[in-house]
Design an enzyme around this catalytic site. Structure first.
Site, PDB file in Angstrom:
ATOM      1  N   HIS A  41      -2.735  -7.509   2.878  1.00 50.40           N
ATOM      2  CA  HIS A  41      -3.132  -8.387   4.111  1.00 50.40           C
ATOM      3  C   HIS A  41      -2.616  -9.718   3.739  1.00 50.40           C
ATOM      4  O   HIS A  41      -3.412 -10.496   3.165  1.00 50.40           O
ATOM      5  CB  HIS A  41      -4.808  -8.344   3.947  1.00 50.40           C
ATOM      6  CG  HIS A  41      -5.554  -6.906   4.594  1.00 50.40           C
ATOM      7  ND1 HIS A  41      -5.755  -6.717   5.665  1.00 50.40           N
ATOM      8  CD2 HIS A  41      -5.762  -5.817   3.855  1.00 50.40           C
ATOM      9  CE1 HIS A  41      -6.440  -5.597   5.916  1.00 50.40           C
ATOM     10  NE2 HIS A  41      -6.281  -4.993   4.787  1.00 50.40           N
ATOM     11  N   ILE A  74      -6.581  -3.123   0.638  1.00 49.18           N
ATOM     12  CA  ILE A  74      -7.914  -2.571   0.812  1.00 49.18           C
ATOM     13  C   ILE A  74      -7.788  -1.501   1.424  1.00 49.18           C
ATOM     14  O   ILE A  74      -7.385  -1.170   2.566  1.00 49.18           O
ATOM     15  CB  ILE A  74      -8.629  -3.613   1.543  1.00 49.18           C
ATOM     16  CG1 ILE A  74      -8.595  -5.223   1.071  1.00 49.18           C
ATOM     17  CG2 ILE A  74     -10.050  -3.323   1.864  1.00 49.18           C
ATOM     18  CD1 ILE A  74      -9.122  -6.160   1.822  1.00 49.18           C
ATOM     19  N   GLU A 126      -2.997 -12.200   5.616  1.00 48.21           N
ATOM     20  CA  GLU A 126      -3.969 -13.048   6.130  1.00 48.21           C
ATOM     21  C   GLU A 126      -5.291 -13.158   5.392  1.00 48.21           C
ATOM     22  O   GLU A 126      -6.073 -14.238   5.603  1.00 48.21           O
ATOM     23  CB  GLU A 126      -4.717 -12.399   7.489  1.00 48.21           C
ATOM     24  CG  GLU A 126      -5.502 -11.383   7.502  1.00 48.21           C
ATOM     25  CD  GLU A 126      -4.889 -10.001   7.227  1.00 48.21           C
ATOM     26  OE1 GLU A 126      -3.767  -9.826   6.665  1.00 48.21           O
ATOM     27  OE2 GLU A 126      -5.565  -9.030   7.178  1.00 48.21           O
ATOM     28  N   ARG A 145      -2.839   7.531   4.861  1.00 47.52           N
ATOM     29  CA  ARG A 145      -3.988   6.827   4.850  1.00 47.52           C
ATOM     30  C   ARG A 145      -4.748   6.803   3.684  1.00 47.52           C
ATOM     31  O   ARG A 145      -4.796   7.679   2.889  1.00 47.52           O
ATOM     32  CB  ARG A 145      -4.944   7.011   5.804  1.00 47.52           C
ATOM     33  CG  ARG A 145      -4.293   6.917   7.449  1.00 47.52           C
ATOM     34  CD  ARG A 145      -5.371   7.080   8.275  1.00 47.52           C
ATOM     35  NE  ARG A 145      -6.768   6.473   8.224  1.00 47.52           N
ATOM     36  CZ  ARG A 145      -7.950   7.124   8.630  1.00 47.52           C
ATOM     37  NH1 ARG A 145      -7.877   8.004   9.411  1.00 47.52           N
ATOM     38  NH2 ARG A 145      -9.106   6.284   8.440  1.00 47.52           N
ATOM     39  N   CYS A 159      -2.237  -3.351   7.623  1.00 45.43           N
ATOM     40  CA  CYS A 159      -2.893  -1.971   7.055  1.00 45.43           C
ATOM     41  C   CYS A 159      -3.436  -1.113   8.181  1.00 45.43           C
ATOM     42  O   CYS A 159      -2.482  -0.309   8.542  1.00 45.43           O
ATOM     43  CB  CYS A 159      -4.022  -2.698   6.268  1.00 45.43           C
ATOM     44  SG  CYS A 159      -4.811  -1.501   5.070  1.00 45.43           S
TER      45      CYS A 159
HETATM   46  N1  LIG Z   1      -7.713  -2.461   5.143  1.00 45.49           N
HETATM   47  C1  LIG Z   1      -7.399  -1.671   6.327  1.00 45.49           C
HETATM   48  O1  LIG Z   1      -7.086  -2.056   7.159  1.00 45.49           O
HETATM   49  C2  LIG Z   1      -8.128  -0.221   5.776  1.00 45.49           C
HETATM   50  C3  LIG Z   1      -7.382   0.774   6.794  1.00 45.49           C
HETATM   51  C4  LIG Z   1      -8.100   1.893   6.841  1.00 45.49           C
HETATM   52  N2  LIG Z   1      -7.991   2.518   5.448  1.00 45.49           N
HETATM   53  C5  LIG Z   1      -7.714   2.814   7.820  1.00 45.49           C
HETATM   54  O2  LIG Z   1      -7.383   4.033   7.845  1.00 45.49           O
HETATM   55  O3  LIG Z   1      -7.679   2.694   9.172  1.00 45.49           O
END
Ligand SMILES: NC(=O)CC[C@H](N)C(=O)O
Length: 206
Positions: free
Chosen positions: A182, A144, A184, A115, A87
């Protein structure tokens, strides 16, 4: 000491984000896996691989630059150190970020990311992903405030895509692995085990 008995030292970047979950996941992957807390430049010595967790890519990028770690990690990645970014970690690995040309990043992977492409935190979701690479059972992808990978360049292999949209969510470029989701945060160790296979392939551990 023989290669087989050697402990595998996987650095986990612990400046910000969900590094504890990565540590726990790595420990589940085998008794020979030792997660190493990476908080400063000196912690990057003698690691066999590096995990960059999810979190907030602007904050992590700023801290990496402030602690003088950005260039070192970039160099190590270019030299073949296996790096796995989830992410925010995926965003930091990307060469380009849509609409944010100046965001501090490692820029090691030939991908463009967008993003927060699914919307704010409240639009976070889980979905099942069918991947020919991990075909025993579907992956549970937890997204997320995730980015999307909108462009994939040469040398990048797509390992998993989301739904009928066929959006890449897991990509590999040699020693570099990135997921927009994720792993993890699930019980499924398969993606981390895949990363450890990369570690074995790119280091003297094989
Ligand atoms: N769950 C995440 O790692 C979100 C990333 C976050 N939206 C970012 O731009 O860094």
């Amino acid at each position: 000491m023989t290669a087989a008995s050697r402990v595998v030292r996987i650095g986990v970047l612990e400046l910000q984000g969900d590094f504890l979950e990565h540590r726990a996941m790595l420990k589940q992957c085998g008794n020979d896996i030792q997660p190493i807390s990476v908080k400063g430049k000196q912690d990057l010595d003698n690691i066999d691989g590096l995990v960059i967790p999810g979190g907030e890519s602007t904050t992590m990028g700023r801290l990496l630059a402030e602690f003088d770690m950005l260039e070192t990690i970039r160099e190590l990645g270019l030299q073949g150190l296996p790096i796995f970014g989830t992410c925010a970690g995926c965003i930091l690995l990307a060469k380009d970020i849509v609409g944010r040309p100046t965001q501090t990043k490692l820029g090691l992977m030939n991908i463009t990311v967008d993003r927060n492409a699914y919307g704010p935190q409240t639009e976070s979701f889980e979905t099942q992903v069918y991947s020919p690479r991990f075909k025993e059972k579907p992956l549970r992808a937890v997204l997320i405030r995730a980015p999307t990978i909108v462009q994939v360049g040469s040398g990048v292999q797509i390992l998993a895509c989301k739904g009928s949209e066929k959006e890449p969510i897991l990509v590999q470029q040699g020693n570099l692995l990135a997921s927009t989701f994720h792993p993890e945060l699930t019980e499924d160790t398969r993606i981390h085990l895949h990363f450890l296979d990369i570690v074995k392939a790119y280091t003297s551990l094989q």
